[in-house]
Design a protein around this motif. Structure first.
Motif, short mmCIF file in Angstrom:
data_model
loop_
_atom_site.label_atom_id
_atom_site.label_comp_id
_atom_site.label_asym_id
_atom_site.label_seq_id
_atom_site.Cartn_x
_atom_site.Cartn_y
_atom_site.Cartn_z
N THR A 41 0.84 -1.19 0.00
CA THR A 41 0.00 0.00 0.00
C THR A 41 0.88 1.24 0.00
O THR A 41 1.82 1.33 0.78
CB THR A 41 -0.93 0.03 1.24
OG1 THR A 41 -1.73 -1.15 1.25
CG2 THR A 41 -1.85 1.24 1.19
N GLU A 42 0.58 2.15 -0.88
CA GLU A 42 1.30 3.42 -0.91
C GLU A 42 0.42 4.49 -1.55
O GLU A 42 -0.60 4.19 -2.17
CB GLU A 42 2.63 3.30 -1.65
CG GLU A 42 2.52 2.94 -3.12
CD GLU A 42 3.89 2.86 -3.78
OE1 GLU A 42 4.43 3.94 -4.13
OE2 GLU A 42 4.41 1.74 -3.95
N ASN A 43 0.83 5.73 -1.38
CA ASN A 43 0.07 6.84 -1.95
C ASN A 43 0.61 7.22 -3.32
O ASN A 43 1.80 7.10 -3.59
CB ASN A 43 0.13 8.06 -1.04
CG ASN A 43 -0.72 7.90 0.20
OD1 ASN A 43 -1.58 7.02 0.29
ND2 ASN A 43 -0.50 8.74 1.19
N ALA A 44 -0.30 7.70 -4.16
CA ALA A 44 0.09 8.23 -5.46
C ALA A 44 -0.68 9.52 -5.70
O ALA A 44 -1.77 9.72 -5.14
CB ALA A 44 -0.20 7.22 -6.57
N TYR A 45 -0.10 10.39 -6.50
CA TYR A 45 -0.69 11.70 -6.78
C TYR A 45 -1.27 11.73 -8.19
O TYR A 45 -0.66 11.23 -9.14
CB TYR A 45 0.35 12.81 -6.69
CG TYR A 45 0.96 13.03 -5.33
CD1 TYR A 45 0.29 12.68 -4.15
CD2 TYR A 45 2.23 13.59 -5.21
CE1 TYR A 45 0.86 12.90 -2.91
CE2 TYR A 45 2.80 13.82 -3.96
CZ TYR A 45 2.11 13.47 -2.82
OH TYR A 45 2.69 13.69 -1.60
N LEU A 46 -2.44 12.34 -8.31
CA LEU A 46 -2.98 12.71 -9.62
C LEU A 46 -3.05 14.23 -9.63
O LEU A 46 -3.92 14.82 -8.98
CB LEU A 46 -4.36 12.11 -9.84
CG LEU A 46 -5.07 12.54 -11.14
CD1 LEU A 46 -4.32 12.02 -12.36
CD2 LEU A 46 -6.52 12.07 -11.16
N ASP A 47 -2.11 14.87 -10.31
CA ASP A 47 -2.08 16.32 -10.42
C ASP A 47 -2.81 16.73 -11.69
O ASP A 47 -2.51 16.21 -12.78
CB ASP A 47 -0.64 16.83 -10.49
CG ASP A 47 0.11 16.64 -9.17
OD1 ASP A 47 -0.52 16.23 -8.18
OD2 ASP A 47 1.33 16.90 -9.14
#
Length: 278
Positions: A41-47
């Motif tokens: 599990t990890e975070n990802a960014y949608l810019d």
């Protein structure tokens, strides 16, 4: 008055959509085909900006920032904390950029020293459902699609003025709040969002090579079989692996090559259940 009201609303929506926003997704993965209990599990960014969007790993961004500061400061890898870098390892080593005007989806991933980029050539054909529910503060609607060997269910909202989503997902009349495959092996869940000054520019060590998707897949398979051939050839500028012990001393090149090869093969094993099966 009615026309003025409609114009004001249109201008407001244009202003909102022109702002730069970051949507943080929690990505849950089971990347090891032989060990489905190993859940990452990890975070990802949608810019998202008015012109494009960029999806990438939070850990990858933090690692790149540390490397960039070290090299810009002229101190090199000797100053880098290896434990900190290990803690920022990511299973999302790719990035996905969507161009709003052309609707093109560009996928970038590192193979050896270089970055390979291809334009996605498979459309997402969504089947809309009338089913709705609420996820967090958003009212969402269901849609399903078959893509790259997996069956996906997405929940999107029209509460936000965006038609986008994590990874390659998009093309729905709203922002995707949640999308997961039917095997429960990959899921993307929107956690929060906030404004940002601008979309980041990811560091691209090495050469950037534009290829067709089929050629990228061939290179991937070659890398799994002989990773060292990719490390010995190709573009310069890719940072060397951190030195054992964090600093001085020369390493035996043969030993270093062996360690790099073993690590590359172990990485391939740990990622034997990729998000795309076809």
């Amino acid at each position: 008055m009615k026309k003025i009201g409609i114009l004001a609303l249109a201008l407001l929506m244009q202003h909102i959509s022109a702002q730069n926003n970051r949507f943080v997704y929690q990505v849950t993965m089971k990347p090891d085909a032989e060990n489905k209990t190993d859940i990452k599990t990890e975070n990802a960014y949608l810019d998202i900006s008015g012109e494009k969007s960029l999806f990438y790993s939070e850990n990858r961004y933090k690692r790149d920032s540390i490397l960039q500061k070290a090299f810009q400061g002229g101190v090199g890898r000797a100053s880098i904390n290896r434990e900190q870098m290990e803690g920022l390892r990511s299973n999302i080593n790719y990035s996905v950029e969507k161009d709003k005007s052309s609707q093109a989806i560009s996928f970038k991933d590192r193979i050896g020293r270089d970055i390979y980029v291809y334009e996605e050539d498979r459309p997402l054909n969504w089947k809309m459902s009338s089913e709705t529910t609420k996820i967090g503060e958003y009212k969402v609607q269901k849609a399903t699609t078959d893509f790259a060997g997996r069956k996906w269910t997405a929940w999107f909202t029209t509460d936000l003025p965006y038609q986008d989503g994590p990874y390659k997902f998009g093309g729905l009349p709203g922002l995707i709040v949640k999308v997961e495959d039917d095997k429960g092996e990959y899921s993307f869940d929107l956690m929060k969002n906030y404004k940002i000054a601008e979309i980041v520019t990811l560091n691209q060590f090495g050469n950037t090579i534009k290829v067709k998707r089929a050629d990228y897949l061939k290179q991937q398979e070659k890398f799994k079989k002989d990773p060292m051939s990719f490390m010995q050839s190709g573009g310069g500028g890719f940072p060397a692996p951190p030195r054992a012990g964090g600093g001085g001393g020369n390493q035996n090149p043969a030993d270093m090559r062996k360690r790099m090869e073993e690590r590359a093969k172990e990485e391939a094993k740990r990622n034997s259940n990729p998000i795309e099966l076809q």
